[in-house]
Scaffold this motif. Sequence first.
Motif, PDB file in Angstrom:
ATOM      1  N   PRO A   1      -3.419   6.590   9.853  1.00  0.00           N
ATOM      2  CA  PRO A   1      -3.799   5.676  10.933  1.00  0.00           C
ATOM      3  C   PRO A   1      -4.478   4.421  10.394  1.00  0.00           C
ATOM      4  N   PRO A   2      -4.283   3.277  11.053  1.00  0.00           N
ATOM      5  CA  PRO A   2      -4.947   2.040  10.611  1.00  0.00           C
ATOM      6  C   PRO A   2      -6.466   2.178  10.546  1.00  0.00           C
ATOM      7  N   ALA A   3      -7.057   2.955  11.463  1.00  0.00           N
ATOM      8  CA  ALA A   3      -8.513   3.103  11.466  1.00  0.00           C
ATOM      9  C   ALA A   3      -9.010   3.739  10.170  1.00  0.00           C
ATOM     10  N   ARG A   4      -8.233   4.647   9.599  1.00  0.00           N
ATOM     11  CA  ARG A   4      -8.668   5.280   8.352  1.00  0.00           C
ATOM     12  C   ARG A   4      -8.617   4.277   7.194  1.00  0.00           C
ATOM     13  N   HIS A   5      -7.593   3.440   7.196  1.00  0.00           N
ATOM     14  CA  HIS A   5      -7.533   2.397   6.168  1.00  0.00           C
ATOM     15  C   HIS A   5      -8.762   1.476   6.266  1.00  0.00           C
ATOM     16  N   ARG A   6      -9.159   1.144   7.484  1.00  0.00           N
ATOM     17  CA  ARG A   6     -10.323   0.269   7.649  1.00  0.00           C
ATOM     18  C   ARG A   6     -11.600   0.985   7.214  1.00  0.00           C
ATOM     19  N   ALA A   7     -11.663   2.285   7.441  1.00  0.00           N
ATOM     20  CA  ALA A   7     -12.827   3.048   6.973  1.00  0.00           C
ATOM     21  C   ALA A   7     -12.894   3.035   5.449  1.00  0.00           C
ATOM     22  N   TYR A   8     -11.741   3.175   4.792  1.00  0.00           N
ATOM     23  CA  TYR A   8     -11.716   3.103   3.329  1.00  0.00           C
ATOM     24  C   TYR A   8     -12.102   1.707   2.849  1.00  0.00           C
TER      25      TYR A   8
ATOM     26  N   LYS B   1       0.232  -1.007   9.015  1.00  0.00           N
ATOM     27  CA  LYS B   1       0.395   0.140   9.905  1.00  0.00           C
ATOM     28  C   LYS B   1       0.318  -0.294  11.370  1.00  0.00           C
ATOM     29  N   ASP B   2      -0.566  -1.241  11.676  1.00  0.00           N
ATOM     30  CA  ASP B   2      -0.628  -1.776  13.039  1.00  0.00           C
ATOM     31  C   ASP B   2       0.722  -2.371  13.442  1.00  0.00           C
ATOM     32  N   GLU B   3       1.317  -3.126  12.524  1.00  0.00           N
ATOM     33  CA  GLU B   3       2.596  -3.762  12.812  1.00  0.00           C
ATOM     34  C   GLU B   3       3.703  -2.729  12.956  1.00  0.00           C
ATOM     35  N   LEU B   4       3.689  -1.691  12.119  1.00  0.00           N
ATOM     36  CA  LEU B   4       4.695  -0.635  12.209  1.00  0.00           C
ATOM     37  C   LEU B   4       4.619   0.077  13.554  1.00  0.00           C
ATOM     38  N   LEU B   5       3.417   0.447  13.967  1.00  0.00           N
ATOM     39  CA  LEU B   5       3.250   1.126  15.244  1.00  0.00           C
ATOM     40  C   LEU B   5       3.645   0.217  16.408  1.00  0.00           C
ATOM     41  N   ARG B   6       3.326  -1.062  16.275  1.00  0.00           N
ATOM     42  CA  ARG B   6       3.698  -2.021  17.329  1.00  0.00           C
ATOM     43  C   ARG B   6       5.211  -2.110  17.473  1.00  0.00           C
ATOM     44  N   ARG B   7       5.918  -2.141  16.342  1.00  0.00           N
ATOM     45  CA  ARG B   7       7.378  -2.255  16.393  1.00  0.00           C
ATOM     46  C   ARG B   7       8.010  -1.034  17.042  1.00  0.00           C
ATOM     47  N   PHE B   8       7.508   0.161  16.705  1.00  0.00           N
ATOM     48  CA  PHE B   8       8.055   1.365  17.316  1.00  0.00           C
ATOM     49  C   PHE B   8       7.782   1.376  18.818  1.00  0.00           C
ATOM     50  N   ALA B   9       6.572   1.019  19.215  1.00  0.00           N
ATOM     51  CA  ALA B   9       6.237   1.020  20.637  1.00  0.00           C
ATOM     52  C   ALA B   9       7.055  -0.020  21.394  1.00  0.00           C
ATOM     53  N   ALA B  10       7.200  -1.209  20.816  1.00  0.00           N
ATOM     54  CA  ALA B  10       7.957  -2.274  21.472  1.00  0.00           C
ATOM     55  C   ALA B  10       9.427  -1.900  21.569  1.00  0.00           C
ATOM     56  N   GLY B  11       9.979  -1.300  20.508  1.00  0.00           N
ATOM     57  CA  GLY B  11      11.383  -0.912  20.536  1.00  0.00           C
ATOM     58  C   GLY B  11      11.663   0.168  21.561  1.00  0.00           C
TER      59      GLY B  11
ATOM     60  N   ARG C   1     -11.340  -6.133  -4.170  1.00  0.00           N
ATOM     61  CA  ARG C   1      -9.861  -6.143  -4.145  1.00  0.00           C
ATOM     62  C   ARG C   1      -9.320  -4.883  -3.473  1.00  0.00           C
ATOM     63  N   LEU C   2      -9.912  -3.727  -3.759  1.00  0.00           N
ATOM     64  CA  LEU C   2      -9.471  -2.493  -3.113  1.00  0.00           C
ATOM     65  C   LEU C   2      -9.748  -2.518  -1.617  1.00  0.00           C
ATOM     66  N   GLY C   3     -10.874  -3.106  -1.225  1.00  0.00           N
ATOM     67  CA  GLY C   3     -11.177  -3.222   0.196  1.00  0.00           C
ATOM     68  C   GLY C   3     -10.182  -4.109   0.920  1.00  0.00           C
ATOM     69  N   VAL C   4      -9.828  -5.235   0.308  1.00  0.00           N
ATOM     70  CA  VAL C   4      -8.843  -6.140   0.908  1.00  0.00           C
ATOM     71  C   VAL C   4      -7.482  -5.463   0.996  1.00  0.00           C
ATOM     72  N   TRP C   5      -7.140  -4.693  -0.050  1.00  0.00           N
ATOM     73  CA  TRP C   5      -5.854  -3.979  -0.038  1.00  0.00           C
ATOM     74  C   TRP C   5      -5.803  -2.980   1.117  1.00  0.00           C
ATOM     75  N   GLN C   6      -6.899  -2.281   1.361  1.00  0.00           N
ATOM     76  CA  GLN C   6      -6.919  -1.335   2.478  1.00  0.00           C
ATOM     77  C   GLN C   6      -6.800  -2.053   3.820  1.00  0.00           C
ATOM     78  N   LEU C   7      -7.414  -3.225   3.933  1.00  0.00           N
ATOM     79  CA  LEU C   7      -7.269  -3.998   5.172  1.00  0.00           C
ATOM     80  C   LEU C   7      -5.826  -4.452   5.361  1.00  0.00           C
ATOM     81  N   ASP C   8      -5.166  -4.834   4.267  1.00  0.00           N
ATOM     82  CA  ASP C   8      -3.753  -5.206   4.352  1.00  0.00           C
ATOM     83  C   ASP C   8      -2.903  -4.024   4.789  1.00  0.00           C
ATOM     84  N   ARG C   9      -3.212  -2.847   4.243  1.00  0.00           N
ATOM     85  CA  ARG C   9      -2.466  -1.651   4.636  1.00  0.00           C
ATOM     86  C   ARG C   9      -2.685  -1.328   6.115  1.00  0.00           C
ATOM     87  N   ALA C  10      -3.909  -1.532   6.602  1.00  0.00           N
ATOM     88  CA  ALA C  10      -4.181  -1.303   8.024  1.00  0.00           C
ATOM     89  C   ALA C  10      -3.352  -2.249   8.887  1.00  0.00           C
ATOM     90  N   SER C  11      -3.232  -3.507   8.474  1.00  0.00           N
ATOM     91  CA  SER C  11      -2.421  -4.476   9.222  1.00  0.00           C
ATOM     92  C   SER C  11      -0.953  -4.070   9.222  1.00  0.00           C
TER      93      SER C  11
END
Length: 236
Positions: A206-213, A36-46, A24-34
């Motif tokens: 960073p999303p990569a750190r969430h995936r590492a966790y 953060k990916d979406e947040l960074l995408r929105r800032f870059a797109a805007g 469950r903690l691993g899945v939660w970290q993957l969700d957090r990475a997603s």
Amino acid sequence: MTFMRRPTWFAVALTIAGIALFVRLGVWQLDRASEKDELLRRFAAGAAAGVEDFGKVADTPPLDRYPRLDVRGRFVSGHYYLLDDQTHAGQVGVHVYVPFSPAGASPYLLVDLGFLPKERGANPRLPPLPAGETRVRGLYVPSPGVGMRMGGDSLPGQHGAEKTMVYVDLREIGADLGHTLYPRVLLLDADPASIYTRDWTPAVMPPARHRAYAFQWFTFALAAVVIFVLLHRKRR
């Protein structure tokens, strides 16, 4: 003939609970990475998008993106809101928020002028706001999260034009101004002539750190299985 000894119910329950928790903690970290990916995408797109009509998105901004706006109006003088304990490039300082009155609209728009470092531990001296009608351009984004709030609204107890805050609550700022605010804030575009630093890259893990966790938690789940097997295998 099995190579495993019969485990106790407690050992089985403990192992299953541990595996479930780690997964469950691993899945939660993957969700957090997603997220953060979406947040960074929105800032870059805007930042790369064209300017949109402020009137069409001001009251009901799109949930899936951060529009880039060009707004005409006037700064409301005599009100500065300093978000304290901010950092940039190793410096401690504040983000300076001011109200802006868009032309032909009733609510105020809260504008983030940018970051200023503190001066010997004290709040920086603020330059005067432009007088008269002006234009502001930037990203229309949700206000920073308030996180864990300790204590109540500190704004009513402060006097003068500059007020310090530890979180951005649009309702509390609106109450202090005695005026309604739009539901988002405007992050002004960078300006080489301004003393404010406007680096709007989100200061998030960073999303990569969430995936590492996440990988770490999944490894713990696998380790729980291996330990269970090793502890209950029959010895020759």
